[in-house]
Design an enzyme around this catalytic site. Sequence first.
Site, mmCIF file in Angstrom:
data_model
loop_
_atom_site.group_PDB
_atom_site.id
_atom_site.type_symbol
_atom_site.label_atom_id
_atom_site.label_comp_id
_atom_site.label_asym_id
_atom_site.label_seq_id
_atom_site.Cartn_x
_atom_site.Cartn_y
_atom_site.Cartn_z
ATOM 1 C CE LYS A 43 1.868 104.358 63.045
ATOM 2 N NZ LYS A 43 3.286 103.826 63.220
ATOM 3 C CG LEU A 225 12.109 93.283 55.060
ATOM 4 C CD1 LEU A 225 12.611 92.805 53.774
ATOM 5 C CD2 LEU A 225 11.220 92.322 55.707
ATOM 6 N N PRO A 227 16.661 96.245 59.821
ATOM 7 C CG PRO A 227 17.729 94.816 61.301
ATOM 8 C CD PRO A 227 16.351 95.602 61.130
ATOM 9 C CB THR A 245 19.709 99.507 54.588
ATOM 10 O OG1 THR A 245 20.062 100.681 54.717
ATOM 11 C CG2 THR A 245 19.352 98.672 55.679
ATOM 12 C CG ASP A 258 6.498 107.410 61.007
ATOM 13 O OD1 ASP A 258 5.697 106.762 60.369
ATOM 14 O OD2 ASP A 258 6.282 107.922 62.197
ATOM 15 C CB SER A 299 16.661 110.448 65.391
ATOM 16 O OG SER A 299 15.335 109.764 64.655
HETATM 17 P P1 ATP Z 1 9.497 101.908 63.564
HETATM 18 O O1 ATP Z 1 8.134 101.239 64.154
HETATM 19 O O2 ATP Z 1 10.469 101.492 64.575
HETATM 20 O O3 ATP Z 1 9.195 103.300 63.116
HETATM 21 P P2 ATP Z 1 8.721 100.182 61.363
HETATM 22 O O4 ATP Z 1 8.640 98.806 61.983
HETATM 23 O O5 ATP Z 1 7.729 100.954 60.871
HETATM 24 O O6 ATP Z 1 9.707 101.303 62.308
HETATM 25 P P3 ATP Z 1 11.050 99.366 59.971
HETATM 26 O O7 ATP Z 1 10.852 98.240 58.776
HETATM 27 O O8 ATP Z 1 11.907 98.415 61.337
HETATM 28 O O9 ATP Z 1 9.752 100.169 60.089
HETATM 29 O O10 ATP Z 1 12.395 100.381 59.581
HETATM 30 C C1 ATP Z 1 11.972 101.146 58.381
HETATM 31 C C2 ATP Z 1 13.221 101.331 57.561
HETATM 32 O O11 ATP Z 1 14.303 101.881 58.624
HETATM 33 C C3 ATP Z 1 13.941 100.090 57.301
HETATM 34 O O12 ATP Z 1 13.307 99.703 55.876
HETATM 35 C C4 ATP Z 1 15.262 100.704 57.051
HETATM 36 O O13 ATP Z 1 15.634 101.341 55.891
HETATM 37 C C5 ATP Z 1 15.439 101.304 58.335
HETATM 38 N N1 ATP Z 1 15.900 100.755 59.458
HETATM 39 C C6 ATP Z 1 15.228 100.253 60.728
HETATM 40 N N2 ATP Z 1 16.022 99.674 61.510
HETATM 41 C C7 ATP Z 1 17.163 99.952 60.911
HETATM 42 C C8 ATP Z 1 18.531 99.394 61.356
HETATM 43 N N3 ATP Z 1 18.568 98.687 62.348
HETATM 44 N N4 ATP Z 1 19.527 99.337 60.632
HETATM 45 C C9 ATP Z 1 19.548 100.115 59.631
HETATM 46 N N5 ATP Z 1 18.171 100.559 59.024
HETATM 47 C C10 ATP Z 1 17.433 100.421 59.795
#
Ligand code: ATP
Length: 311
Positions: A43, A225, A227, A245, A258, A299
């Site tokens: 992370k 959150l 998406p 978003t 991250d 990515s």
């Molecule tokens: P991960 O564990 O997959 O790294 P996370 O669970 O810590 O992610 P998420 O809340 O899923 O964090 O995603 C972080 C940010 O990434 C979201 O606030 C959003 O801006 C972007 N994001 C994640 N998934 C999507 C998606 N399917 N479409 C658009 N933006 C997304």
Amino acid sequence: MAEEVDVVVVGSCMTDLVSQTPRLPKAGETIHGHKFFIGFGGKGANQCVQAARLGAKTAMVCKVGKDFFGSNYIQNFKDNAVCTAFVTQTAEAMTGAASIIVNDAGENAIVIVAGANMLLGEEELEQARSALAKAKVLLCQLEISSHISLQALRIARQSNVKTIFNPAPAIPDLHTDFYRESDIFCCNESEAELLTGTRVASVNDAGHAGLELLKRGCAAVIVTLGPQGCVVLQASNPNPKHIPTTKVTPVDTTGAGDSFMGALAFYMAHYPSMPLEEMSRRANLVAAVSVQSIGTQTSYPFKKDLAAELF
Ligand code: ATP
């Protein structure tokens, strides 16, 4: 002597060893996979690399093993223009590694060995103190010893450096000082759920959980959150604000959180007077790019890949 940096990350480095297989093996079973690859993860390092790719001058404070993976990771930091003056190598443990098996249904089984990450100690933090005290933003997570993360936050706060804390992976009995030392406390839904003991499955829930976290003493809280973007709350304006978003077709969301954190650190360092809602909106858009291609750091977009209005 390290040059002055905008963003200091005190955190983890992990080498991802990924095998793609038709199914997950049972105990004692050997199966053949169809693809293997090695990726850069952890992370702390992910967040640092994303901030650097957007144009922040970054330094990583971390520990890797005196092994092939550690040396390779240091080169990865250099390739991403991350200052490695505070990256140390130890012979006492191997570089942190995540052995990941992903089956054709997208399910996975993961073993993480934190290794050298857990040996990052006060001595290394002391060596980075002057760079940290002169930085604009400190970013920490929980993939190293939690007392080192907390100590880094305290040093930053004493020097009026803005602190962003990402309580990931979440621990239920998080020391209360983590809240008080955070200018921004940024977590995802499951972390918010674990920390507050309340279910977080909607924008509304995230607002409630955010309010509870805010009450524990942070200056601002962001709950991401996926998406749905994120929810932002500030001690000066505790009304939860949903920051949606853009709709994209996700290919691989690994490391999206991250990417968001790294982008947030970049905006805080470069545009300190920008409203937090706007920083979060832009961080959403950076992270949305990261979910549209495969891999974690592979990515993460560079400044040149993004719309000019994000800068
Ligand atoms: P991960 O564990 O997959 O790294 P996370 O669970 O810590 O992610 P998420 O809340 O899923 O964090 O995603 C972080 C940010 O990434 C979201 O606030 C959003 O801006 C972007 N994001 C994640 N998934 C999507 C998606 N399917 N479409 C658009 N933006 C997304």
